[in-house]
Design a protein around this motif. Structure first.
Motif, PDB file in Angstrom:
ATOM      1  N   ASN A  38     -21.905   5.810  -5.350  1.00  0.00           N
ATOM      2  CA  ASN A  38     -22.395   6.970  -6.109  1.00  0.00           C
ATOM      3  C   ASN A  38     -21.665   7.185  -7.439  1.00  0.00           C
ATOM      4  O   ASN A  38     -21.413   8.315  -7.846  1.00  0.00           O
ATOM      5  CB  ASN A  38     -22.298   8.245  -5.258  1.00  0.00           C
ATOM      6  CG  ASN A  38     -20.858   8.625  -4.955  1.00  0.00           C
ATOM      7  OD1 ASN A  38     -20.006   7.754  -4.814  1.00  0.00           O
ATOM      8  ND2 ASN A  38     -20.583   9.912  -4.858  1.00  0.00           N
ATOM      9  N   GLN A  66     -24.506  20.774  -8.319  1.00  0.00           N
ATOM     10  CA  GLN A  66     -25.800  20.311  -7.810  1.00  0.00           C
ATOM     11  C   GLN A  66     -26.082  18.880  -8.239  1.00  0.00           C
ATOM     12  O   GLN A  66     -26.612  18.082  -7.482  1.00  0.00           O
ATOM     13  CB  GLN A  66     -26.923  21.248  -8.297  1.00  0.00           C
ATOM     14  CG  GLN A  66     -27.747  21.946  -7.237  1.00  0.00           C
ATOM     15  CD  GLN A  66     -27.267  21.885  -5.793  1.00  0.00           C
ATOM     16  OE1 GLN A  66     -26.352  22.592  -5.394  1.00  0.00           O
ATOM     17  NE2 GLN A  66     -27.883  21.046  -4.983  1.00  0.00           N
ATOM     18  N   PHE A  67     -25.720  18.534  -9.478  1.00  0.00           N
ATOM     19  CA  PHE A  67     -25.902  17.172  -9.985  1.00  0.00           C
ATOM     20  C   PHE A  67     -25.122  16.179  -9.115  1.00  0.00           C
ATOM     21  O   PHE A  67     -25.647  15.151  -8.689  1.00  0.00           O
ATOM     22  CB  PHE A  67     -25.417  17.099 -11.440  1.00  0.00           C
ATOM     23  CG  PHE A  67     -25.612  15.744 -12.085  1.00  0.00           C
ATOM     24  CD1 PHE A  67     -26.767  15.448 -12.790  1.00  0.00           C
ATOM     25  CD2 PHE A  67     -24.630  14.761 -11.982  1.00  0.00           C
ATOM     26  CE1 PHE A  67     -26.947  14.196 -13.385  1.00  0.00           C
ATOM     27  CE2 PHE A  67     -24.801  13.506 -12.565  1.00  0.00           C
ATOM     28  CZ  PHE A  67     -25.965  13.228 -13.273  1.00  0.00           C
ATOM     29  N   VAL A 121     -24.060  16.579  -6.057  1.00  0.00           N
ATOM     30  CA  VAL A 121     -24.621  16.552  -4.697  1.00  0.00           C
ATOM     31  C   VAL A 121     -25.894  15.702  -4.666  1.00  0.00           C
ATOM     32  O   VAL A 121     -26.035  14.799  -3.832  1.00  0.00           O
ATOM     33  CB  VAL A 121     -24.912  17.985  -4.193  1.00  0.00           C
ATOM     34  CG1 VAL A 121     -25.754  17.956  -2.913  1.00  0.00           C
ATOM     35  CG2 VAL A 121     -23.612  18.739  -3.947  1.00  0.00           C
ATOM     36  N   GLU A 122     -26.820  15.972  -5.579  1.00  0.00           N
ATOM     37  CA  GLU A 122     -28.117  15.274  -5.559  1.00  0.00           C
ATOM     38  C   GLU A 122     -27.960  13.774  -5.797  1.00  0.00           C
ATOM     39  O   GLU A 122     -28.576  12.956  -5.120  1.00  0.00           O
ATOM     40  CB  GLU A 122     -29.083  15.876  -6.596  1.00  0.00           C
ATOM     41  CG  GLU A 122     -29.575  17.275  -6.239  1.00  0.00           C
ATOM     42  CD  GLU A 122     -30.148  17.385  -4.816  1.00  0.00           C
ATOM     43  OE1 GLU A 122     -30.903  16.481  -4.407  1.00  0.00           O
ATOM     44  OE2 GLU A 122     -29.822  18.353  -4.112  1.00  0.00           O
ATOM     45  N   LYS A 123     -27.140  13.409  -6.795  1.00  0.00           N
ATOM     46  CA  LYS A 123     -26.930  11.980  -7.076  1.00  0.00           C
ATOM     47  C   LYS A 123     -26.281  11.281  -5.875  1.00  0.00           C
ATOM     48  O   LYS A 123     -26.660  10.170  -5.514  1.00  0.00           O
ATOM     49  CB  LYS A 123     -26.058  11.791  -8.323  1.00  0.00           C
ATOM     50  CG  LYS A 123     -26.759  12.123  -9.620  1.00  0.00           C
ATOM     51  CD  LYS A 123     -27.796  11.067  -9.966  1.00  0.00           C
ATOM     52  CE  LYS A 123     -28.410  11.325 -11.328  1.00  0.00           C
ATOM     53  NZ  LYS A 123     -29.510  10.391 -11.626  1.00  0.00           N
ATOM     54  N   LYS A 134     -26.447  12.193  -2.735  1.00  0.00           N
ATOM     55  CA  LYS A 134     -27.395  12.140  -1.610  1.00  0.00           C
ATOM     56  C   LYS A 134     -28.341  10.941  -1.729  1.00  0.00           C
ATOM     57  O   LYS A 134     -28.818  10.415  -0.728  1.00  0.00           O
ATOM     58  CB  LYS A 134     -28.195  13.443  -1.540  1.00  0.00           C
ATOM     59  CG  LYS A 134     -27.459  14.519  -0.746  1.00  0.00           C
ATOM     60  CD  LYS A 134     -27.993  15.896  -0.966  1.00  0.00           C
ATOM     61  CE  LYS A 134     -29.318  16.141  -0.286  1.00  0.00           C
ATOM     62  NZ  LYS A 134     -29.660  17.581  -0.315  1.00  0.00           N
ATOM     63  N   GLY A 135     -28.567  10.496  -2.959  1.00  0.00           N
ATOM     64  CA  GLY A 135     -29.415   9.315  -3.158  1.00  0.00           C
ATOM     65  C   GLY A 135     -28.804   8.035  -2.610  1.00  0.00           C
ATOM     66  O   GLY A 135     -29.477   7.006  -2.522  1.00  0.00           O
ATOM     67  N   GLU A 176     -23.652  19.118   5.287  1.00  0.00           N
ATOM     68  CA  GLU A 176     -24.999  18.567   5.486  1.00  0.00           C
ATOM     69  C   GLU A 176     -24.977  17.281   6.308  1.00  0.00           C
ATOM     70  O   GLU A 176     -25.790  17.088   7.218  1.00  0.00           O
ATOM     71  CB  GLU A 176     -25.622  18.302   4.108  1.00  0.00           C
ATOM     72  CG  GLU A 176     -27.129  18.236   4.161  1.00  0.00           C
ATOM     73  CD  GLU A 176     -27.745  18.273   2.769  1.00  0.00           C
ATOM     74  OE1 GLU A 176     -28.614  17.430   2.518  1.00  0.00           O
ATOM     75  OE2 GLU A 176     -27.357  19.126   1.946  1.00  0.00           O
TER      76      GLU A 176
END
Length: 208
Positions: free
Chosen positions: A138, A150-151, A153-155, A157-158, A188
């Motif tokens: 990541n 949030q950036f 976390v989202e990156k 999670k990918g 999560e």
């Protein structure tokens, strides 16, 4: 799953397990916050520590080790290794290895190059220490640039799958975004049934 220079970014495994890794500590504020996050879920992580920081905060090193997290070598001063002479590069690793061994009684087996700055010459020096060189999936989360919780976390999670190795930072500057992102991700992933393990534990789960 290694690249051409032998850097391991993930481990092929059927186990639902992930390794969180942290660079540039130890830091008395942020490293301790991470210890609490992982303690709450009985998870383990890997801390790639800088020798200079370890000298400043030996009590944090001791705490990380006592809680059964893994400590890896991240050089002594955090230089770009490909810009150093062979001797300088060797000393960066040797000084930190000695310090980790002195503070924990255990020799490190993992290494992460600062800036993932690595080439064939560096690889040869690292092999003299018999380290496994660890990258991460990541890097695009850019947590060291503080792009927003949030950036990050989202990156990140990918890149979540069995055997993922994730990178975050607990040293150098304000790391509050990284800590908050890790807090959300840990909650999560545990909810989804992932086991949070050290890199060495993940390597032992390899199907290869």
């Amino acid at each position: 799953m290694t690249n051409s220079l032998g850097i391991i970014n993930e481990v092929k495994t059927d186990r639902k397990a992930i390794a969180f890794t942290f660079d540039d500590g130890p830091n008395p504020l942020y490293t301790k916050q991470l210890l609490e996050i992982f303690q709450q879920v009985s998870g383990k992580a890997t801390f790639f520590m800088i020798g200079e920081q370890m000298e400043k905060h030996p009590e944090v090193v001791a705490e990380v080790f006592e809680q059964n997290h893994e400590i890896g070598n991240h050089t002594f001063t955090h230089p770009g290794l490909t810009k150093l002479s062979e001797e300088e590069c060797y000393l960066e690793l040797e000084k930190t290895e000695k310090l980790i061994t002195q503070l924990t009684g255990k020799q490190p087996v993992l290494f992460r190059p600062p800036y993932i700055d690595y080439n064939e010459e560096t690889k040869k020096i690292v092999e003299r220490f018999q380290y496994k060189t660890i990258g991460a999936l990541n890097g695009d989360a850019l947590d060291w640039e503080q792009p927003g919780v949030q950036f990050i976390v989202e990156k990140s999670k990918g890149h979540i799958r069995n055997g993922s190795i994730l990178i975050f930072h607990d040293g150098f500057g304000d790391r509050s975004q990284s800590i908050e992102a890790v807090r959300l991700l840990v909650a999560e992933l545990v909810e989804e049934g992932y086991q949070l393990v050290t890199v060495s534990e993940l390597l032992e789960m390899s199907n290869a």
